[in-house]
Design a protein around this motif. Structure first.
Motif, PDB file in Angstrom:
ATOM      1  N   SER A 233      -0.022  -8.105   3.344  1.00  0.00           N
ATOM      2  CA  SER A 233      -1.262  -8.529   4.002  1.00  0.00           C
ATOM      3  C   SER A 233      -2.200  -7.271   4.387  1.00  0.00           C
ATOM      4  CB  SER A 233      -1.185  -9.444   5.286  1.00  0.00           C
ATOM      5  OG  SER A 233      -0.239  -8.647   6.243  1.00  0.00           O
ATOM      6  N   ASP A 234      -1.232  -5.902   4.276  1.00  0.00           N
ATOM      7  CA  ASP A 234      -1.962  -4.901   4.824  1.00  0.00           C
ATOM      8  C   ASP A 234      -2.921  -4.219   3.829  1.00  0.00           C
ATOM      9  OD1 ASP A 234      -2.404  -2.892   6.640  1.00  0.00           O
ATOM     10  OD2 ASP A 234      -1.225  -1.457   6.003  1.00  0.00           O
ATOM     11  N   ARG A 235      -2.944  -4.932   2.479  1.00  0.00           N
ATOM     12  CA  ARG A 235      -4.000  -4.344   1.363  1.00  0.00           C
ATOM     13  C   ARG A 235      -5.280  -4.629   1.741  1.00  0.00           C
ATOM     14  NH1 ARG A 235      -2.479  -1.862  -2.693  1.00  0.00           N
ATOM     15  NH2 ARG A 235      -3.863  -2.912  -4.090  1.00  0.00           N
ATOM     16  N   PRO A 236      -6.130  -3.375   1.176  1.00  0.00           N
ATOM     17  CA  PRO A 236      -7.460  -3.550   1.727  1.00  0.00           C
ATOM     18  C   PRO A 236      -8.201  -4.735   1.253  1.00  0.00           C
ATOM     19  CG  PRO A 236      -6.882  -1.304   0.634  1.00  0.00           C
ATOM     20  CD  PRO A 236      -5.762  -2.236   0.495  1.00  0.00           C
ATOM     21  N   SER A 237      -7.980  -5.392   0.068  1.00  0.00           N
ATOM     22  CA  SER A 237      -8.500  -6.806  -0.340  1.00  0.00           C
ATOM     23  C   SER A 237      -8.054  -7.829   0.513  1.00  0.00           C
ATOM     24  CB  SER A 237      -8.316  -6.884  -1.703  1.00  0.00           C
ATOM     25  OG  SER A 237      -6.959  -7.040  -1.946  1.00  0.00           O
ATOM     26  N   LEU A 238      -6.783  -7.527   1.400  1.00  0.00           N
ATOM     27  CA  LEU A 238      -6.460  -8.961   2.256  1.00  0.00           C
ATOM     28  C   LEU A 238      -6.691  -8.534   3.581  1.00  0.00           C
ATOM     29  CD1 LEU A 238      -3.013  -9.596   0.386  1.00  0.00           C
ATOM     30  CD2 LEU A 238      -5.380 -10.713  -0.045  1.00  0.00           C
ATOM     31  N   ARG A 239      -6.954  -7.571   3.850  1.00  0.00           N
ATOM     32  CA  ARG A 239      -7.252  -6.838   5.610  1.00  0.00           C
ATOM     33  C   ARG A 239      -8.181  -8.058   6.163  1.00  0.00           C
ATOM     34  NH1 ARG A 239      -7.216  -1.219   5.200  1.00  0.00           N
ATOM     35  NH2 ARG A 239      -5.032  -0.987   4.546  1.00  0.00           N
ATOM     36  N   ALA A 240      -9.161  -8.313   5.777  1.00  0.00           N
ATOM     37  CA  ALA A 240     -10.010  -9.276   6.459  1.00  0.00           C
ATOM     38  C   ALA A 240      -9.585 -10.484   7.183  1.00  0.00           C
ATOM     39  CB  ALA A 240     -11.267  -9.391   5.648  1.00  0.00           C
ATOM     40  N   ASN A 241      -8.357 -10.984   6.247  1.00  0.00           N
ATOM     41  CA  ASN A 241      -7.840 -12.091   6.684  1.00  0.00           C
ATOM     42  C   ASN A 241      -6.432 -12.176   7.053  1.00  0.00           C
ATOM     43  OD1 ASN A 241     -10.254 -13.721   5.804  1.00  0.00           O
ATOM     44  ND2 ASN A 241      -9.503 -13.584   3.663  1.00  0.00           N
TER      45      ASN A 241
ATOM     46  N   ALA B  26      10.648 -16.262  -3.772  1.00  0.00           N
ATOM     47  CA  ALA B  26       9.976 -15.071  -3.196  1.00  0.00           C
ATOM     48  C   ALA B  26       8.389 -15.545  -3.635  1.00  0.00           C
ATOM     49  CB  ALA B  26      10.116 -13.910  -3.789  1.00  0.00           C
ATOM     50  N   LEU B  27       8.139 -16.008  -4.739  1.00  0.00           N
ATOM     51  CA  LEU B  27       6.940 -16.342  -5.481  1.00  0.00           C
ATOM     52  C   LEU B  27       6.352 -17.536  -4.542  1.00  0.00           C
ATOM     53  CD1 LEU B  27       7.076 -16.032  -9.429  1.00  0.00           C
ATOM     54  CD2 LEU B  27       6.145 -14.320  -7.702  1.00  0.00           C
ATOM     55  N   ASP B  28       7.179 -18.430  -4.207  1.00  0.00           N
ATOM     56  CA  ASP B  28       6.738 -19.708  -3.418  1.00  0.00           C
ATOM     57  C   ASP B  28       6.331 -19.065  -2.125  1.00  0.00           C
ATOM     58  OD1 ASP B  28       7.373 -21.220  -5.616  1.00  0.00           O
ATOM     59  OD2 ASP B  28       9.099 -22.071  -4.614  1.00  0.00           O
ATOM     60  N   ILE B  29       7.086 -18.493  -1.362  1.00  0.00           N
ATOM     61  CA  ILE B  29       6.675 -17.945  -0.131  1.00  0.00           C
ATOM     62  C   ILE B  29       5.397 -17.124  -0.027  1.00  0.00           C
ATOM     63  CG2 ILE B  29       7.377 -16.490   1.834  1.00  0.00           C
ATOM     64  CD1 ILE B  29      10.358 -17.002   0.912  1.00  0.00           C
ATOM     65  N   ILE B  30       5.369 -16.286  -1.134  1.00  0.00           N
ATOM     66  CA  ILE B  30       3.915 -15.494  -1.266  1.00  0.00           C
ATOM     67  C   ILE B  30       2.658 -16.443  -1.511  1.00  0.00           C
ATOM     68  CG2 ILE B  30       2.773 -13.969  -2.678  1.00  0.00           C
ATOM     69  CD1 ILE B  30       5.276 -12.452  -2.933  1.00  0.00           C
ATOM     70  N   ALA B  31       3.076 -17.472  -2.339  1.00  0.00           N
ATOM     71  CA  ALA B  31       2.084 -18.361  -2.959  1.00  0.00           C
ATOM     72  C   ALA B  31       1.630 -19.350  -1.426  1.00  0.00           C
ATOM     73  CB  ALA B  31       2.286 -19.278  -3.955  1.00  0.00           C
ATOM     74  N   ASN B  32       2.689 -19.537  -0.694  1.00  0.00           N
ATOM     75  CA  ASN B  32       2.527 -20.415   0.502  1.00  0.00           C
ATOM     76  C   ASN B  32       1.432 -19.478   1.605  1.00  0.00           C
ATOM     77  OD1 ASN B  32       3.209 -21.351   3.351  1.00  0.00           O
ATOM     78  ND2 ASN B  32       4.121 -23.127   1.674  1.00  0.00           N
ATOM     79  N   VAL B  33       1.880 -18.267   1.998  1.00  0.00           N
ATOM     80  CA  VAL B  33       1.270 -17.581   2.875  1.00  0.00           C
ATOM     81  C   VAL B  33      -0.078 -17.056   2.406  1.00  0.00           C
ATOM     82  CG1 VAL B  33       1.607 -15.465   4.071  1.00  0.00           C
ATOM     83  CG2 VAL B  33       3.734 -16.829   3.923  1.00  0.00           C
ATOM     84  N   PHE B  34      -0.340 -16.676   1.135  1.00  0.00           N
ATOM     85  CA  PHE B  34      -1.343 -16.040   0.764  1.00  0.00           C
ATOM     86  C   PHE B  34      -2.303 -16.952  -0.207  1.00  0.00           C
ATOM     87  CE2 PHE B  34       1.371 -12.629   1.674  1.00  0.00           C
ATOM     88  CZ  PHE B  34       0.584 -11.764   2.416  1.00  0.00           C
ATOM     89  N   GLY B  35      -1.770 -18.544  -0.255  1.00  0.00           N
ATOM     90  CA  GLY B  35      -2.581 -19.314  -1.015  1.00  0.00           C
ATOM     91  C   GLY B  35      -2.139 -20.861  -0.700  1.00  0.00           C
ATOM     92  N   ASN B  36      -2.393 -21.602  -1.296  1.00  0.00           N
ATOM     93  CA  ASN B  36      -1.896 -22.907  -0.915  1.00  0.00           C
ATOM     94  C   ASN B  36      -0.662 -23.643  -1.766  1.00  0.00           C
ATOM     95  OD1 ASN B  36      -4.379 -23.513   0.332  1.00  0.00           O
ATOM     96  ND2 ASN B  36      -5.454 -23.412  -1.709  1.00  0.00           N
ATOM     97  N   GLY B  37       0.327 -22.799  -1.823  1.00  0.00           N
ATOM     98  CA  GLY B  37       1.659 -23.230  -2.459  1.00  0.00           C
ATOM     99  C   GLY B  37       2.481 -23.921  -1.525  1.00  0.00           C
TER     100      GLY B  37
ATOM    101  N   PRO C   1       0.906  -0.996   0.032  1.00  0.00           N
ATOM    102  CA  PRO C   1      -0.014   0.005  -0.159  1.00  0.00           C
ATOM    103  C   PRO C   1       0.888   1.160  -0.018  1.00  0.00           C
ATOM    104  CG  PRO C   1      -0.137  -1.159   1.990  1.00  0.00           C
ATOM    105  CD  PRO C   1       0.814  -1.962   1.167  1.00  0.00           C
ATOM    106  N   ALA C   2       0.496   2.142  -0.660  1.00  0.00           N
ATOM    107  CA  ALA C   2       1.466   3.321  -0.855  1.00  0.00           C
ATOM    108  C   ALA C   2       1.403   4.290   0.260  1.00  0.00           C
ATOM    109  CB  ALA C   2       0.563   4.465  -2.123  1.00  0.00           C
ATOM    110  N   SER C   3       0.394   4.228   1.298  1.00  0.00           N
ATOM    111  CA  SER C   3       0.356   4.845   2.391  1.00  0.00           C
ATOM    112  C   SER C   3       1.288   4.163   3.336  1.00  0.00           C
ATOM    113  CB  SER C   3      -0.931   5.029   3.177  1.00  0.00           C
ATOM    114  OG  SER C   3      -1.440   3.873   3.165  1.00  0.00           O
ATOM    115  N   ALA C   4       1.520   3.000   3.246  1.00  0.00           N
ATOM    116  CA  ALA C   4       2.269   2.152   4.324  1.00  0.00           C
ATOM    117  C   ALA C   4       3.715   2.209   4.175  1.00  0.00           C
ATOM    118  CB  ALA C   4       1.806   0.682   4.351  1.00  0.00           C
ATOM    119  N   VAL C   5       4.387   2.422   3.089  1.00  0.00           N
ATOM    120  CA  VAL C   5       5.869   2.537   2.935  1.00  0.00           C
ATOM    121  C   VAL C   5       6.099   3.666   2.055  1.00  0.00           C
ATOM    122  CG1 VAL C   5       7.661   1.387   2.123  1.00  0.00           C
ATOM    123  CG2 VAL C   5       5.731  -0.005   2.857  1.00  0.00           C
TER     124      VAL C   5
END
Length: 117
Positions: free
Chosen positions: A85-93, A48-59, A23-27
């Motif tokens: 995870s601070d993105r508005p679309s991800l904040r709920a989870n 990096a993609l594997d880590i992101i996929a693991n945390v935010f998906g089922n990678g 998010p632009a306001s976070a950094v």
């Protein structure tokens, strides 16, 4: 030549993901550049993609990527995951993602310890 193109595409995807997810306001720009210079260059784009996929998906994450992640350091890992995870679309989870992030970190530390023995 194909391998070089694949690596360039992977780097591009990681850059796009990081900039799209931060998010632009976070950094502030200087903070984002410092984070990039000190953290993201220590791991391969595929990891990096594997880590992101693991945390935010089922990678899944390989032992080699775990080793890279542990070398990157906990602060870098936590900061990057928090920014994404601070993105508005991800904040709920966000709580779920931070838990998965901790699980990935703990798994990778244990894998790295086993590899050293």
């Amino acid at each position: 030549m194909v391998k070089l193109n694949t690596q360039l595409i992977s780097i591009f995807v990681v850059v796009v993901l990081v900039y799209a997810c931060v998010p632009a306001s976070a950094v502030e720009e200087s903070e984002a550049k410092q984070l990039w210079d000190t953290c993201l260059l220590k791991i391969t784009p595929n990891c990096a993609l594997d880590i992101i996929a693991n945390v935010f998906g089922n990678g899944t994450i390989s032992d080699l990527c775990c080793h890279d992640l542990v070398q990157e350091g906990r602060v870098c890992h936590d900061t990057l995951i928090q920014y994404i995870s601070d993105r508005p679309s991800l904040r709920a989870n966000e709580t779920q993602y931070l838990k998965k992030s901790d699980d990935v970190w703990n798994h990778c530390v244990s894998v790295s310890k086993i590899a050293k023995n």
